[in-house]
Every structure is written in structure tokens, then in C-alpha cells.
Write a protein that holds these residues in place. Structure first.
Motif, PDB file in Angstrom:
ATOM      1  N   PRO A 260      46.325 -52.553 -15.456  1.00 14.43           N
ATOM      2  CA  PRO A 260      45.508 -52.999 -16.595  1.00 14.43           C
ATOM      3  C   PRO A 260      44.023 -53.010 -16.233  1.00 14.43           C
ATOM      4  CG  PRO A 260      47.398 -54.449 -16.262  1.00 14.43           C
ATOM      5  CD  PRO A 260      47.346 -53.534 -15.069  1.00 14.43           C
ATOM      6  N   GLY A 261      43.207 -52.562 -17.175  1.00 16.21           N
ATOM      7  CA  GLY A 261      41.775 -52.522 -16.923  1.00 16.21           C
ATOM      8  C   GLY A 261      41.295 -51.240 -16.290  1.00 16.21           C
ATOM      9  N   LEU A 262      42.213 -50.348 -16.002  1.00 17.52           N
ATOM     10  CA  LEU A 262      41.854 -49.069 -15.382  1.00 17.52           C
ATOM     11  C   LEU A 262      40.851 -48.305 -16.248  1.00 17.52           C
ATOM     12  CD1 LEU A 262      42.871 -47.151 -12.979  1.00 17.52           C
ATOM     13  CD2 LEU A 262      44.265 -46.048 -14.737  1.00 17.52           C
ATOM     14  N   ARG A 263      39.830 -47.732 -15.635  1.00 12.58           N
ATOM     15  CA  ARG A 263      38.901 -46.852 -16.344  1.00 12.58           C
ATOM     16  C   ARG A 263      39.369 -45.410 -16.166  1.00 12.58           C
ATOM     17  NH1 ARG A 263      33.779 -48.781 -17.590  1.00 12.58           N
ATOM     18  NH2 ARG A 263      33.635 -46.839 -18.772  1.00 12.58           N
ATOM     19  N   VAL A 264      39.502 -44.711 -17.279  1.00 14.86           N
ATOM     20  CA  VAL A 264      39.943 -43.313 -17.285  1.00 14.86           C
ATOM     21  C   VAL A 264      38.772 -42.488 -17.796  1.00 14.86           C
ATOM     22  CG1 VAL A 264      41.635 -41.673 -18.152  1.00 14.86           C
ATOM     23  CG2 VAL A 264      42.302 -44.061 -17.732  1.00 14.86           C
ATOM     24  N   LEU A 265      38.240 -41.617 -16.946  1.00 13.99           N
ATOM     25  CA  LEU A 265      36.970 -40.971 -17.229  1.00 13.99           C
ATOM     26  C   LEU A 265      37.058 -39.450 -17.187  1.00 13.99           C
ATOM     27  CD1 LEU A 265      34.932 -43.265 -14.847  1.00 13.99           C
ATOM     28  CD2 LEU A 265      34.839 -43.374 -17.333  1.00 13.99           C
ATOM     29  N   GLN A 266      36.324 -38.802 -18.088  1.00 14.00           N
ATOM     30  CA  GLN A 266      36.030 -37.391 -17.915  1.00 14.00           C
ATOM     31  C   GLN A 266      34.953 -37.289 -16.849  1.00 14.00           C
ATOM     32  OE1 GLN A 266      35.552 -35.137 -21.665  1.00 14.00           O
ATOM     33  NE2 GLN A 266      36.000 -37.051 -22.706  1.00 14.00           N
ATOM     34  N   TYR A 267      34.835 -36.122 -16.258  1.00 12.40           N
ATOM     35  CA  TYR A 267      33.876 -35.982 -15.172  1.00 12.40           C
ATOM     36  C   TYR A 267      33.140 -34.657 -15.274  1.00 12.40           C
ATOM     37  CZ  TYR A 267      37.882 -33.387 -13.420  1.00 12.40           C
ATOM     38  OH  TYR A 267      38.936 -32.508 -13.312  1.00 12.40           O
ATOM     39  N   ALA A 268      31.956 -34.654 -14.696  1.00 14.31           N
ATOM     40  CA  ALA A 268      31.133 -33.448 -14.631  1.00 14.31           C
ATOM     41  C   ALA A 268      30.537 -33.393 -13.228  1.00 14.31           C
ATOM     42  CB  ALA A 268      30.034 -33.519 -15.689  1.00 14.31           C
ATOM     43  N   PRO A 269      30.288 -32.200 -12.703  1.00 13.18           N
ATOM     44  CA  PRO A 269      30.490 -30.890 -13.338  1.00 13.18           C
ATOM     45  C   PRO A 269      31.930 -30.406 -13.213  1.00 13.18           C
ATOM     46  CG  PRO A 269      29.582 -30.595 -11.157  1.00 13.18           C
ATOM     47  CD  PRO A 269      29.654 -32.087 -11.373  1.00 13.18           C
ATOM     48  N   GLY A 270      32.265 -29.482 -14.108  1.00 11.28           N
ATOM     49  CA  GLY A 270      33.549 -28.800 -14.016  1.00 11.28           C
ATOM     50  C   GLY A 270      34.715 -29.643 -14.494  1.00 11.28           C
ATOM     51  N   ASN A 271      35.823 -28.989 -14.686  1.00 11.53           N
ATOM     52  CA  ASN A 271      37.063 -29.665 -15.031  1.00 11.53           C
ATOM     53  C   ASN A 271      38.217 -28.751 -14.650  1.00 11.53           C
ATOM     54  OD1 ASN A 271      38.775 -31.619 -15.896  1.00 11.53           O
ATOM     55  ND2 ASN A 271      38.393 -31.346 -18.080  1.00 11.53           N
ATOM     56  N   ILE A 272      39.372 -29.353 -14.439  1.00 11.15           N
ATOM     57  CA  ILE A 272      40.552 -28.595 -14.072  1.00 11.15           C
ATOM     58  C   ILE A 272      41.621 -28.807 -15.135  1.00 11.15           C
ATOM     59  CG2 ILE A 272      42.426 -28.341 -12.399  1.00 11.15           C
ATOM     60  CD1 ILE A 272      39.836 -27.286 -11.332  1.00 11.15           C
ATOM     61  N   MET A 273      42.075 -27.720 -15.732  1.00  7.70           N
ATOM     62  CA  MET A 273      43.187 -27.771 -16.671  1.00  7.70           C
ATOM     63  C   MET A 273      44.464 -27.372 -15.951  1.00  7.70           C
ATOM     64  SD  MET A 273      42.262 -28.512 -19.879  1.00  7.70           S
ATOM     65  CE  MET A 273      43.593 -27.760 -20.838  1.00  7.70           C
TER      66      MET A 273
END
Length: 309
Positions: A260-273
């Protein structure tokens, strides 16, 4: 407004990329773009902000997404209710998972409600598989980058991509940088974590670990705090703030339950699908229960019917 437009929009909202969403939906990019344009015209408002090759839901888009997803769930429930009265399948089947097995739990739970007499064995593997015809499992759930699982003997095995997804950076409440982040912050500069430790897979594991690839694209080599293939151990380390980690989107719900309370973030640079793939035996080698589950699986993930043997 058509139902297909809503389905296309929901997939596009999740993937935020025209090309990837079109591949997932098995349609052309122009078809998807036209569908989105028609939907936005019908609604009278734009749904996305376009930044480079990616699409981001704006306020109108987020509001429509929440309601549309809710409506689709209601429609799915109605469809499920109609089918429940006629499903009478019995038997057993076995699924080997080379990725996080609970990814399939919602699909299996829904299928078992329809067919309570089918016995489904779900096995978590992290070692090499025997891909001969006389194996005691019917399906293999794997990552698209798992060469062994996705390039099997085509005389015996057939593969189908179920869905594609982004990875996310997760940071627990105990991490020193957790409190430094604004509540509304959803995208983080990955280089801010270049001096932090990461949880990674065991080096001799057959699971796919994107940590090194992601960090190297951001210009640094990750420092590893702990190697583990145990999801619970990984989440305990993240929760206590001893390290950060990367997770595929389909694992986030379970991560939030454990932390609980976890931060879930997009990140830069780049991304992996990554793509999650189900590989099955030829239909002639499957029993009635396995064949029925395969058809249900494709419908659950809104994929075309499979006419292959």
C-alpha cells in the motif's frame, strides 16, 4: 458511435502509442487513427494530447476512459451471464508460466465461474521446458523475448500474442526519495535513480529482466541490491525502501495489494514494451476443456478467432 470505436480507444489509452495499439488490435495504423478521429468528432472534444510519438489522455479523455471502461465491464458481465447457462465443459488442462502467473488469474477466475468442473493447473516455471508433443502441459505463458517458448516446433506448438504493455518504475514508502516526489508526479527522470539500488532477477533465471536494458538506455548501469525471482520478496524490499524496481503493468495490481502506498511511475528517457504470449499445442493434441479454454482466452483478450490447427 460504435462499440468497436470504444474498444479501440480503450486499447489506445492503455498503450499510448498508435503503432503498438494497432499491432495489438491486428488493424492498420490508418484504421486506428480514423477510428479515433471519428470518436473525437462524435464526442466533440479531443481525448489525447500528442507529444512526439506518444499519446497522453487529457482531462476529457481520462473522464471518458473511466466511464467507457466501466461500461465495457458491464457489457462483458452481461455477455458472461448469457453464456453461463449453456457452458457444461468438464476435463482438465495445464498452463506453464514463464512470466508472473497471476497475470492470468482474472481470466481463469472468470472461466472457472462458467465451467466450475474444469480443473486448471497453473504452474510457475523458471527453468527450461520440454517442448515435445507428449508433455503434460497444454499451454505456455511467456514473454515475447523468450526465444525458447516463442519459437517452438511449429508442427506441435502455436503462439498467440495476448497483449502488449509498458513497464513502470515502482518506489516504496520507505525509500528516501519517496517523500521528495510531488503527489501529482507521474513521470520521473530515471537518471535521478542512477545512484540507487535496484531489485533484479537471479542471474541464472530464465525470467526476462529489463532492468539493465532500461537503465543503460538512460545512460547508467544499475546497482543491484538483491537478486530474486520471488515476487513477495521483491515487493518487501521495495516496500521497505531498500531498493526500487521495474514491473510490467500487468503486475502492478498485485504489487499495490502487497505494498500500500506504492508509487507507480512512468519514466524517461526511453521505455520498454513487452508482449505476453500464450503458446498452445496443436488443436489435434488438445482435449475438449483445453480447446474451450483457448476460445475463451481469445475472446477475453478481444482477439480474433483462431482458425489454425
Amino acid at each position: 458511435m460504435e462499440l468497436k470505436q470504444i474498444e479501440y480507444f480503450l486499447s489506445l489509452a492503455q498503450m499510448q502509442n498508435i503503432s503498438q495499439a494497432a499491432d495489438y488490435l491486428h488493424i492498420s495504423q490508418p484504421t486506428l487513427s480514423k477510428s479515433l478521429s471519428n470518436l473525437e468528432r462524435d464526442l466533440g472534444v479531443p481525448l489525447f494530447d500528442r507529444i512526439g510519438n506518444r499519446l497522453y489522455l487529457n482531462a476529457s479523455g481520462q473522464s471518458f476512459y473511466n466511464k467507457a471502461r466501466q461500461a465495457m465491464r458491464i457489457l462483458d458481465a452481461a455477455t458472461f451471464s448469457a453464456k453461463q447457462a449453456v457452458y457444461k465443459i468438464t476435463g482438465n488442462l495445464s498452463i506453464v508460466c514463464l512470466v508472473f502467473a497471476p497475470i492470468l488469474s482474472p481470466c481463469i477466475s472468470e472461466y472457472m465461474e462458467l465451467n466450475p468442473q474444469v480443473d486448471i493447473q497453473l504452474r510457475q516455471y523458471n527453468h527450461n521446458l520440454n517442448l515435445s508433443a507428449n508433455t503434460d502441459y497444454d499451454f505456455i505463458l511467456s514473454d515475447s523475448h523468450d526465444v525458447q517458448a516463442n519459437e517452438p516446433n511449429t508442427q506441435i506448438w502455436v503462439s498467440q500474442t495476448l497483449f502488449s504493455e509498458d513497464t513502470r518504475l515502482i518506489i516504496g514508502p520507505g525509500h528516501p526519495k519517496y517523500s521528495q516526489m510531488a503527489d501529482e508526479e507521474t513521470v520521473v527522470d530515471l537518471t535521478l535513480f542512477s545512484d540507487d539500488s535496484f531489485v533484479t532477477m537471479q542471474r541464472d533465471s530464465n525470467f526476462i529482466d529489463y532492468t539493465y536494458q532500461i537503465c543503460q538506455q538512460a545512460g547508467f548501469s544499475p546497482k543491484t541490491y538483491f537478486h530474486t525471482d520471488d515476487f513477495l520478496v521483491k515487493m518487501t524490499i521495495v516496500r521497505e525502501g531498500l531498493a526500487v524496481a521495474f514491473l510490467p503493468e500487468s503486475c502492478v495490481e498485485e504489487a499495490l495489494r502487497l505494498c500500500p502506498g506504492l508509487r507507480v511511475l512512468q519514466y524517461a528517457p526511453g521505455n520498454i514494451m513487452r508482449s505476453v504470449v500464450m503458446t498452445r499445442k496443436k488443436k489435434s493434441l488438445l482435449n475438449e476443456a483445453a480447446l474451450d479454454f483457448w476460445d475463451f482466452l481469445l475472446e477475453y483478450y478481444r482477439l480474433p478467432k483462431d482458425e489454425r490447427d
